[in-house]
Design an enzyme around this catalytic site. Structure first.
Site, PDB file in Angstrom:
ATOM      1  N   CYS A  43      14.229 -39.473  19.024  1.00 42.39           N
ATOM      2  CA  CYS A  43      14.115 -38.017  18.832  1.00 42.39           C
ATOM      3  C   CYS A  43      15.359 -37.406  18.186  1.00 42.39           C
ATOM      4  O   CYS A  43      15.289 -36.330  17.595  1.00 42.39           O
ATOM      5  CB  CYS A  43      13.841 -37.327  20.158  1.00 42.39           C
ATOM      6  SG  CYS A  43      12.289 -37.842  20.909  1.00 42.39           S
ATOM      7  N   HIS A  51      15.462 -29.678  18.860  1.00 46.19           N
ATOM      8  CA  HIS A  51      14.409 -30.679  18.999  1.00 46.19           C
ATOM      9  C   HIS A  51      13.320 -30.080  19.880  1.00 46.19           C
ATOM     10  O   HIS A  51      13.602 -29.486  20.915  1.00 46.19           O
ATOM     11  CB  HIS A  51      14.987 -31.942  19.632  1.00 46.19           C
ATOM     12  CG  HIS A  51      13.948 -32.934  20.010  1.00 46.19           C
ATOM     13  ND1 HIS A  51      12.935 -33.303  19.161  1.00 46.19           N
ATOM     14  CD2 HIS A  51      13.754 -33.639  21.159  1.00 46.19           C
ATOM     15  CE1 HIS A  51      12.165 -34.199  19.763  1.00 46.19           C
ATOM     16  NE2 HIS A  51      12.644 -34.409  20.972  1.00 46.19           N
ATOM     17  N   ASN A  92       5.937 -32.781  20.852  1.00 48.71           N
ATOM     18  CA  ASN A  92       7.163 -33.517  20.517  1.00 48.71           C
ATOM     19  C   ASN A  92       6.839 -34.539  19.423  1.00 48.71           C
ATOM     20  O   ASN A  92       6.109 -35.505  19.670  1.00 48.71           O
ATOM     21  CB  ASN A  92       7.689 -34.210  21.780  1.00 48.71           C
ATOM     22  CG  ASN A  92       9.011 -34.927  21.535  1.00 48.71           C
ATOM     23  OD1 ASN A  92       9.424 -35.141  20.398  1.00 48.71           O
ATOM     24  ND2 ASN A  92       9.661 -35.311  22.616  1.00 48.71           N
TER      25      ASN A  92
END
Ligand code: ACO
Length: 321
Positions: A113, A248, A278
């Site tokens: 990520c 993020h 996500n």
């Protein structure tokens, strides 16, 4: 001073939008639980024939168009992905070939990520110190391929997508524009808290995503707030001077708790987790492109990008658009 200037952004999403209500039909979950715990309402899921490079290519082409450049003007491609098309070659080289490029350098960066802030930092370093002039930095993932659809605690959290930016190396860009500072960290002791339990490579197995959500959450808020402060301090910038935080997009509660820790007004934080979920390395450039295209982020704005992911890895990049 040589700096990496942002010339354009682009992004791409698969067509299929899967809502929380759709997931209620295949998992023991509810829209209310997912929205309350994560802020996620929908995610895009790629069809079986789609590859990560398909979305990466589209995002790259849109970023090039926004920058007013031809692909042949790019001499560096750094791509962040944890879901490459194949174990090798690097997916960046697949994109390079599909853009019609036969020279320059293309390679992948793997920090899950945090991949995009890692890739941005690597590209920025090469643009400032190496012989490169213009870079495409891409974050692209098909995280749906790593999901265990029997595990409701992780299956509801992720989606597919891609985002890209074009950077150019310039001597003393006017208005103090360009990438001003970045900081990266990793701590491999925490690998087991967020990992894929197999996968191509030395294990020769196929794995699925596993996560200890609560512990990841706790570390995320602490690490993100700390690296944001560190990056701002490196550039001599106060939190109040930041026009936009582009975090993020893992979880609305992580994003809001981190912003509160830094005393940043929620109105200055770009949030797309509700629609994208996500998307790992794609989440920051997807959110960045959304805010550029809807006019929130304007030339001259000071933007702080941050991410944390498996490894653990985490980092932040401060740039004036
Ligand atoms: N639907 C309904 N109930 C669920 C679901 C679901 N999808 N998933 C879990 N539950 C249940 C659990 O079984 C548990 O039930 P129990 O109390 O009867 O045992 C209950 O909900 C609470 O579970 P927790 O895991 O403790 O819930 P929590 O409040 O911690 O929320 C979540 C879980 C959303 C995963 C949270 O921990 C989180 O967001 N963590 C961060 C993880 C993350 O975003 N990782 C992404 C990568 S890292 C990064 O990007 C920062």
């Amino acid at each position: 001073m040589r700096r990496s200037l942002l010339l354009g952004t682009g992004s791409a999403l698969p067509d299929q939008r899967v809502t929380n209500a759709d997931l209620e039909n295949r998992l023991d979950t509810s829209d209310a639980w997912i929205v309350e715990r994560t802020g996620i309402r929908a995610r895009r899921i790629a069809p079986p024939e789609m590859k990560t490079s398909d979305l990466a290519l589209l995002a790259a082409q849109r970023a090039l168009e926004a920058a007013g450049l031809e692909a042949t003007q790019i001499d560096l491609i750094v791509m962040a992905t944890a879901t490459p098309d194949q174990t090798f070659p690097a997916t960046a080289t697949v994109v390079q070939a599909r853009l019609g490029l036969t020279s320059g350098v293309a390679f992948d960066v793997h920090a899950v990520c945090s991949g995009f802030v890692y890739a941005l930092t690597v590209a920025d370093s090469l643009l400032r110190t190496g012989p490169y002039r213009r870079a495409l930095v891409i974050g692209a993932e098909l995280f749906s391929r790593l999901i265990d659809w029997e595990d409701r605690s992780t299956a509801v959290l992720f989606g597919d997508g891609a985002g890209a930016v074009v950077l150019e190396s310039r001597e003393d860009p006017p208005g103090g524009r360009g990438i001003l500072a970045s900081r990266l960290h990793s701590d491999g002791r925490y690998g087991p808290l967020l990992h894929v339990d197999g996968g191509p490579g030395s294990t020769g197995t196929v794995g699925k995503l596993r996560m200890s959500g609560r512990e990841v959450f706790r570390h995320a808020v602490v690490n993100l707030a700390s690296v944001m402060e560190e990056t701002l301090a490196a550039a001599g910038v106060e939190p109040g001077e930041v026009d936009w935080v582009v975090p993020h997009q893992a979880n609305r509660r992580i994003i809001e708790a981190t912003a509160r820790k830094l005393h940043l007004p929620p109105g200055r934080v770009v949030i797309t987790v509700d629609e994208h979920a996500n998307t790992s390395a794609a989440s920051v450039p997807l959110a960045f492109d959304a805010a550029v295209r809807d006019g929130r982020i304007q030339p001259g704005h000071l933007c702080l990008l941050e991410a944390m992911g498996g490894g653990f890895t985490w980092g932040a990049v401060l740039l004036r658009v």
